[in-house]
Every structure is written in C-alpha cells, then in structure tokens.
Motif scaffolding. Structure first.
Motif, PDB file in Angstrom:
ATOM      1  N   ASN A 270       0.825  -1.205   0.000  1.00 38.49           N
ATOM      2  CA  ASN A 270       0.000   0.000   0.000  1.00 38.49           C
ATOM      3  C   ASN A 270       0.861   1.258   0.000  1.00 38.49           C
ATOM      4  O   ASN A 270       0.478   2.290  -0.563  1.00 38.49           O
ATOM      5  CB  ASN A 270      -0.908  -0.020   1.234  1.00 38.49           C
TER       6      ASN A 270
ATOM      7  N   ARG B 146      -9.971  -8.381   8.617  1.00 39.83           N
ATOM      8  CA  ARG B 146     -10.978  -7.343   8.369  1.00 39.83           C
ATOM      9  C   ARG B 146     -11.576  -6.799   9.657  1.00 39.83           C
ATOM     10  O   ARG B 146     -11.920  -5.618   9.743  1.00 39.83           O
ATOM     11  CB  ARG B 146     -12.087  -7.905   7.483  1.00 39.83           C
TER      12      ARG B 146
ATOM     13  N   LEU C  74      -6.775  -1.414   8.454  1.00 37.97           N
ATOM     14  CA  LEU C  74      -6.918  -0.967   7.060  1.00 37.97           C
ATOM     15  C   LEU C  74      -7.298  -2.076   6.085  1.00 37.97           C
ATOM     16  O   LEU C  74      -7.387  -1.813   4.881  1.00 37.97           O
ATOM     17  CB  LEU C  74      -5.597  -0.340   6.588  1.00 37.97           C
TER      18      LEU C  74
ATOM     19  N   ARG D 278      -9.989  -3.802   5.096  1.00 41.00           N
ATOM     20  CA  ARG D 278     -11.109  -3.570   4.169  1.00 41.00           C
ATOM     21  C   ARG D 278     -10.803  -2.440   3.200  1.00 41.00           C
ATOM     22  O   ARG D 278     -11.150  -2.502   2.015  1.00 41.00           O
ATOM     23  CB  ARG D 278     -12.378  -3.265   4.956  1.00 41.00           C
ATOM     24  N   ASP D 279     -10.138  -1.414   3.684  1.00 38.32           N
ATOM     25  CA  ASP D 279      -9.774  -0.294   2.813  1.00 38.32           C
ATOM     26  C   ASP D 279      -8.802  -0.744   1.725  1.00 38.32           C
ATOM     27  O   ASP D 279      -8.948  -0.363   0.556  1.00 38.32           O
ATOM     28  CB  ASP D 279      -9.153   0.821   3.650  1.00 38.32           C
TER      29      ASP D 279
ATOM     30  N   GLN E 295     -10.802  -2.619  -0.859  1.00 40.53           N
ATOM     31  CA  GLN E 295     -11.659  -1.742  -1.660  1.00 40.53           C
ATOM     32  C   GLN E 295     -10.864  -0.922  -2.659  1.00 40.53           C
ATOM     33  O   GLN E 295     -11.335  -0.646  -3.774  1.00 40.53           O
ATOM     34  CB  GLN E 295     -12.460  -0.823  -0.733  1.00 40.53           C
ATOM     35  N   ARG E 296      -9.647  -0.570  -2.307  1.00 42.57           N
ATOM     36  CA  ARG E 296      -8.811   0.231  -3.221  1.00 42.57           C
ATOM     37  C   ARG E 296      -7.964  -0.630  -4.151  1.00 42.57           C
ATOM     38  O   ARG E 296      -7.162  -0.109  -4.919  1.00 42.57           O
ATOM     39  CB  ARG E 296      -7.912   1.166  -2.403  1.00 42.57           C
TER      40      ARG E 296
END
Length: 286
Positions: free
Chosen positions: A88, A114, A123, A125-126, A129-130
């Motif tokens: 990330n 999650r 983070l 789930r984030d 999603q990204r």
C-alpha cells in the motif's frame, strides 16, 4: 524458480540462540544462513510471503511484478501480513491487486484481518476496496488456474493458526512440468497419497524441518526429518508419484541438530534413484 527462504519458523541462526548450528551459521555464512519461507515460481507468482520478505527482496529480487501469493497456512513464518500494507505504501505499483490464495479454513484469517483493529491499523477492508490486495478461497483437491499455472491444493499433515489443515500444492508449470510443494507437513495423509498416486512428478520440493534429529519415528505428524523424508520418498517412488528423473529439493530446515553441510553430506550417502538436493537461500531451479 528460486528459493528465497529455506528456514523454519526461527530461521538460522536464531538470533537468540548460541547452539552449535547457529554459531556455525554466524561463522560460515553462505548456505548455512536460512531465512523464513518464500518460494518464487516466477516473477508473478510465489508460495508464501514470510517473515523475512523485506530482506529477501533486496537479496534475491524485488516484488514489483509479484501479483499472486499462494499461501500454505497462516503461521507467521509463512504469512507476513505487514507486507500487505507495505505494498500500500508503494508510490508506483502495478494496478492489479496482490492476490492472496488460501485453502479451506485458512481463508478465515481474511475475516480476522478485516475485523481486527490492531492488524494493519485496521486498514484491511480499505486495502481491498482500493485494489491493493485481494483474498481468494481455494478448495482442497480442486484445480484452479493462477497466472498460467494449474494449481491444486492437497491437505498436509500440519495445522495453522486458524486450526486449518496446511495446504501443500500440486502445480503444473507453464512448460508442462509437474511440481509438488510439500511444506509444512508430516507424513502425508492417506487422501494425499491417493491423489498423488501415479502422478509422475518432475520436481518435488519437500520440507525436512528437523534435519538429522533422531527418535521421531518414520511417520511423524506436523513435520518431517531426514529419516522420515527417506521413508516418504521410497513410498512415493513405489506408488509411481516420483521416478528416477524426479528432482527432489529439501527446504524448511530448523537449527535443532544439523548444519547445511552435515545434512547435505548425509543425503549424498543415501542410495536412492532420484537426485536429492538440500536447498539453500538463493538457489535457482532452472
């Protein structure tokens, strides 16, 4: 194909240990140093991404093109969740997620990530999603295609953090060769022996966790040693899974009893039709 890490959970040398094997590794270096598990099949795909992934990327090749991580089980020496957030933090990276594949109950760890605030700063789930990471569930004995590889998870005789059966992987490479990655496991389960019967492997990568440790029996659970490895190889030869042309590589080796040199010497003296190689960090399979 390259071994990025051939050690067990503690690595060699264990930083807290002054045993003869660890002291020898500090003195000799080279093949005596073992980082934690990661095997890279090609630029896009690897098996496990363990506790030493950062240093392995420096030593043996970065992960800028790594897209798929096939996970054996959820023990931390095989699954370093911090690497998900490290990806990330990359300023420039491929647009596709880093795909993680879990067999059976090992996938439960995705839900744990999650729901757990302390893991990756909450983070998970984030990141999904990204499109930074993606989780996929595999079924034992069901073949899927991953980046041009035909991958079939089979049950190993070993349990992970989620209580799951460790997944060992039968993989058909892009050139048609068959490889079996048998790490972590003790003596194979009956269903695994049965699936591999007459399979005709070209490459067998086997754990040999306890090296020359005596007294564990020839069919131990959890992990193999040199003596149970040889008993296993003889059974696989008898049932047609391996043949004289099969290349056998040993990995996932701990510091309990034997140096790399001692283990390699012992296997060199065994009468067996297949070539058996004690792998070391950085070793390439052509």
């Amino acid at each position: 194909m390259r071994f990025y890490g051939t050690g067990a959970a503690e690595g060699i040398p264990n930083p807290f240990c002054a045993c003869a094997v660890c002291e020898n590794a500090r003195k000799v270096g080279g093949a005596e140093i073992r980082r934690r598990s990661f095997f890279r099949i090609n630029e896009q795909t690897g098996i496990d991404l363990g506790a030493d992934a950062f240093q392995q990327a420096i030593d043996y090749g970065d992960f800028t093109k790594l897209q798929h991580v096939i996970v054996t089980h959820t023990h931390e020496d095989h699954l370093n969740y911090m690497m998900m957030n490290v990806r990330n933090m990359a300023i420039e990276r491929t647009e596709q997620p880093l795909h993680y594949y879990f067999a059976g109950r090992a996938y439960d760890i995705a839900d744990f990530y999650r729901q757990s605030r302390p893991v990756m700063k909450g983070l998970t789930r984030d990141l999904e999603q990204r499109g930074i990471i993606a989780f996929h569930k595999l079924e034992f004995r069901k073949t899927v295609e991953i980046a041009g590889l035909k991958v079939t998870p089979l049950r190993g005789n070993h349990k992970g953090n989620m209580g799951e059966d460790c997944a060992n992987y039968l993989i058909e490479l892009a050139d048609g060769r068959r490889m079996y990655y048998g790490v972590d496991t003790g003596w194979y389960l009956p269903e695994t022996f049965d699936y591999l019967k007459d399979c005709q492997l070209d490459i067998l990568i086997s754990e040999c966790t306890y090296g020359l440790t005596p007294g564990r029996g020839l069919q131990p659970g959890g992990h193999l040693d040199a003596f149970s490895c040889m008993a296993l190889f003889r059974q696989l030869l008898e049932q047609g899974t391996i043949h004289p042309g099969t290349e056998i590589y040993l990995t996932h080796i701990n510091h309990y009893t034997s140096t790399h040199a001692e283990l390699a010497e012992w296997f060199s003296k065994q009468e067996f039709p297949c070539r058996i190689t004690v792998a070391f960090d950085g070793m390439v399979i052509s």
